[in-house]
Design a protein around this motif. Structure first.
Motif, mmCIF file in Angstrom:
data_model
loop_
_atom_site.group_PDB
_atom_site.id
_atom_site.type_symbol
_atom_site.label_atom_id
_atom_site.label_comp_id
_atom_site.label_asym_id
_atom_site.label_seq_id
_atom_site.Cartn_x
_atom_site.Cartn_y
_atom_site.Cartn_z
ATOM 1 N N ALA A 1 0.826 -1.210 0.000
ATOM 2 C CA ALA A 1 0.000 0.000 0.000
ATOM 3 C C ALA A 1 0.860 1.261 0.000
ATOM 4 O O ALA A 1 0.605 2.199 -0.765
ATOM 5 C CB ALA A 1 -0.930 -0.008 1.214
ATOM 6 N N VAL A 2 1.883 1.279 0.832
ATOM 7 C CA VAL A 2 2.754 2.455 0.895
ATOM 8 C C VAL A 2 3.518 2.620 -0.420
ATOM 9 O O VAL A 2 3.618 3.727 -0.961
ATOM 10 C CB VAL A 2 3.723 2.334 2.090
ATOM 11 C CG1 VAL A 2 4.794 3.413 2.044
ATOM 12 C CG2 VAL A 2 2.958 2.408 3.395
ATOM 13 N N GLY A 3 4.042 1.534 -0.940
ATOM 14 C CA GLY A 3 4.752 1.604 -2.211
ATOM 15 C C GLY A 3 3.855 2.042 -3.351
ATOM 16 O O GLY A 3 4.254 2.842 -4.202
ATOM 17 N N GLY A 4 2.637 1.530 -3.387
ATOM 18 C CA GLY A 4 1.692 1.921 -4.426
ATOM 19 C C GLY A 4 1.324 3.386 -4.354
ATOM 20 O O GLY A 4 1.227 4.072 -5.376
ATOM 21 N N ARG A 5 1.135 3.890 -3.142
ATOM 22 C CA ARG A 5 0.805 5.315 -3.001
ATOM 23 C C ARG A 5 1.955 6.196 -3.463
ATOM 24 O O ARG A 5 1.754 7.229 -4.091
ATOM 25 C CB ARG A 5 0.412 5.631 -1.556
ATOM 26 C CG ARG A 5 -0.947 5.036 -1.197
ATOM 27 C CD ARG A 5 -1.351 5.381 0.224
ATOM 28 N NE ARG A 5 -1.352 6.811 0.464
ATOM 29 C CZ ARG A 5 -2.440 7.588 0.391
ATOM 30 N NH1 ARG A 5 -3.595 7.044 0.075
ATOM 31 N NH2 ARG A 5 -2.364 8.862 0.650
ATOM 32 N N LYS A 6 3.181 5.774 -3.142
ATOM 33 C CA LYS A 6 4.344 6.563 -3.574
ATOM 34 C C LYS A 6 4.482 6.537 -5.094
ATOM 35 O O LYS A 6 4.796 7.558 -5.708
ATOM 36 C CB LYS A 6 5.607 6.035 -2.908
ATOM 37 C CG LYS A 6 5.697 6.379 -1.439
ATOM 38 C CD LYS A 6 7.026 5.999 -0.851
ATOM 39 C CE LYS A 6 7.031 6.253 0.626
ATOM 40 N NZ LYS A 6 7.618 7.532 0.964
ATOM 41 N N LEU A 7 4.252 5.378 -5.705
ATOM 42 C CA LEU A 7 4.319 5.298 -7.162
ATOM 43 C C LEU A 7 3.215 6.125 -7.816
ATOM 44 O O LEU A 7 3.460 6.793 -8.832
ATOM 45 C CB LEU A 7 4.235 3.837 -7.619
ATOM 46 C CG LEU A 7 5.509 3.019 -7.440
ATOM 47 C CD1 LEU A 7 5.225 1.546 -7.706
ATOM 48 C CD2 LEU A 7 6.598 3.524 -8.355
ATOM 49 N N ASP A 8 2.018 6.068 -7.257
ATOM 50 C CA ASP A 8 0.925 6.884 -7.794
ATOM 51 C C ASP A 8 1.233 8.381 -7.675
ATOM 52 O O ASP A 8 0.933 9.158 -8.582
ATOM 53 C CB ASP A 8 -0.394 6.569 -7.088
ATOM 54 C CG ASP A 8 -0.986 5.256 -7.550
ATOM 55 O OD1 ASP A 8 -0.793 4.907 -8.735
ATOM 56 O OD2 ASP A 8 -1.627 4.579 -6.731
ATOM 57 N N ALA A 9 1.854 8.786 -6.568
ATOM 58 C CA ALA A 9 2.214 10.190 -6.401
ATOM 59 C C ALA A 9 3.335 10.575 -7.369
ATOM 60 O O ALA A 9 3.323 11.668 -7.936
ATOM 61 C CB ALA A 9 2.651 10.452 -4.961
ATOM 62 N N HIS A 10 4.271 9.669 -7.567
ATOM 63 C CA HIS A 10 5.387 9.956 -8.468
ATOM 64 C C HIS A 10 4.916 10.128 -9.913
ATOM 65 O O HIS A 10 5.360 11.034 -10.622
ATOM 66 C CB HIS A 10 6.430 8.840 -8.384
ATOM 67 C CG HIS A 10 7.561 8.995 -9.350
ATOM 68 N ND1 HIS A 10 8.544 9.944 -9.182
ATOM 69 C CD2 HIS A 10 7.853 8.350 -10.495
ATOM 70 C CE1 HIS A 10 9.393 9.865 -10.189
ATOM 71 N NE2 HIS A 10 9.001 8.897 -10.998
ATOM 72 N N PHE A 11 4.034 9.249 -10.359
ATOM 73 C CA PHE A 11 3.530 9.316 -11.722
ATOM 74 C C PHE A 11 2.307 10.223 -11.864
ATOM 75 O O PHE A 11 1.753 10.355 -12.945
ATOM 76 C CB PHE A 11 3.201 7.908 -12.237
ATOM 77 C CG PHE A 11 4.421 7.064 -12.444
ATOM 78 C CD1 PHE A 11 5.355 7.397 -13.409
ATOM 79 C CD2 PHE A 11 4.634 5.946 -11.670
ATOM 80 C CE1 PHE A 11 6.482 6.622 -13.605
ATOM 81 C CE2 PHE A 11 5.759 5.158 -11.847
ATOM 82 C CZ PHE A 11 6.689 5.499 -12.826
ATOM 83 N N GLN A 12 1.865 10.812 -10.767
ATOM 84 C CA GLN A 12 0.729 11.745 -10.719
ATOM 85 C C GLN A 12 -0.526 11.146 -11.353
ATOM 86 O O GLN A 12 -1.194 11.760 -12.188
ATOM 87 C CB GLN A 12 1.106 13.061 -11.406
ATOM 88 C CG GLN A 12 2.250 13.752 -10.727
ATOM 89 C CD GLN A 12 2.707 14.996 -11.445
ATOM 90 O OE1 GLN A 12 2.252 15.301 -12.539
ATOM 91 N NE2 GLN A 12 3.607 15.728 -10.822
ATOM 92 N N ASN A 13 -0.857 9.924 -10.917
ATOM 93 C CA ASN A 13 -2.059 9.247 -11.404
ATOM 94 C C ASN A 13 -3.289 9.769 -10.683
ATOM 95 O O ASN A 13 -3.281 9.962 -9.469
ATOM 96 C CB ASN A 13 -1.967 7.738 -11.172
ATOM 97 C CG ASN A 13 -0.860 7.107 -11.982
ATOM 98 O OD1 ASN A 13 -0.419 7.645 -12.980
ATOM 99 N ND2 ASN A 13 -0.426 5.940 -11.539
ATOM 100 N N GLU A 14 -4.363 9.997 -11.433
ATOM 101 C CA GLU A 14 -5.623 10.380 -10.799
ATOM 102 C C GLU A 14 -6.283 9.170 -10.159
ATOM 103 O O GLU A 14 -6.896 9.266 -9.105
ATOM 104 C CB GLU A 14 -6.562 11.009 -11.833
ATOM 105 C CG GLU A 14 -6.106 12.363 -12.301
ATOM 106 C CD GLU A 14 -7.076 12.976 -13.288
ATOM 107 O OE1 GLU A 14 -8.236 12.534 -13.355
ATOM 108 O OE2 GLU A 14 -6.660 13.908 -13.988
ATOM 109 N N THR A 15 -6.201 8.032 -10.836
ATOM 110 C CA THR A 15 -6.729 6.780 -10.296
ATOM 111 C C THR A 15 -5.554 5.991 -9.724
ATOM 112 O O THR A 15 -4.530 5.851 -10.387
ATOM 113 C CB THR A 15 -7.411 5.957 -11.410
ATOM 114 O OG1 THR A 15 -8.382 6.784 -12.054
ATOM 115 C CG2 THR A 15 -8.075 4.723 -10.834
#
Length: 78
Positions: free
Chosen positions: A37-51
């Motif tokens: 979960a933490v890794g996924g959130r960081k990756l989503d923030a890095h790639f600036q994903n809306e979903t």
């Protein structure tokens, strides 16, 4: 000469107690899912994903990996 006697203390059991084994499995599952979960959130923030695709994908993989690990651990003969 006097015969030597083995120690009369409590026997040490080489097997892990069941509650320790199961609680260890639970903490392992919690750790794997939390890291996903933490890794996924960081990756989503890095790639600036809306979903949150990375978070969802990593969580699904982590849940299946944790369940597989528990099944293997429980079916292993000791």
């Amino acid at each position: 000469m006097e015969p030597t006697q083995p120690p009369t203390g409590p026997k040490k059991n080489s097997q892990v107690k069941p509650y320790l084994k199961y609680s260890g499995l639970a903490f392992q599952m919690i750790a794997v899912i939390t890291l996903a979960a933490v890794g996924g959130r960081k990756l989503d923030a890095h790639f600036q994903n809306e979903t949150p695709w990375w978070t969802l994908g990593l969580l699904i993989v982590a849940v299946f990996a944790s369940v597989y690990s528990v099944i293997v651990s429980l079916t292993r003969k000791n």
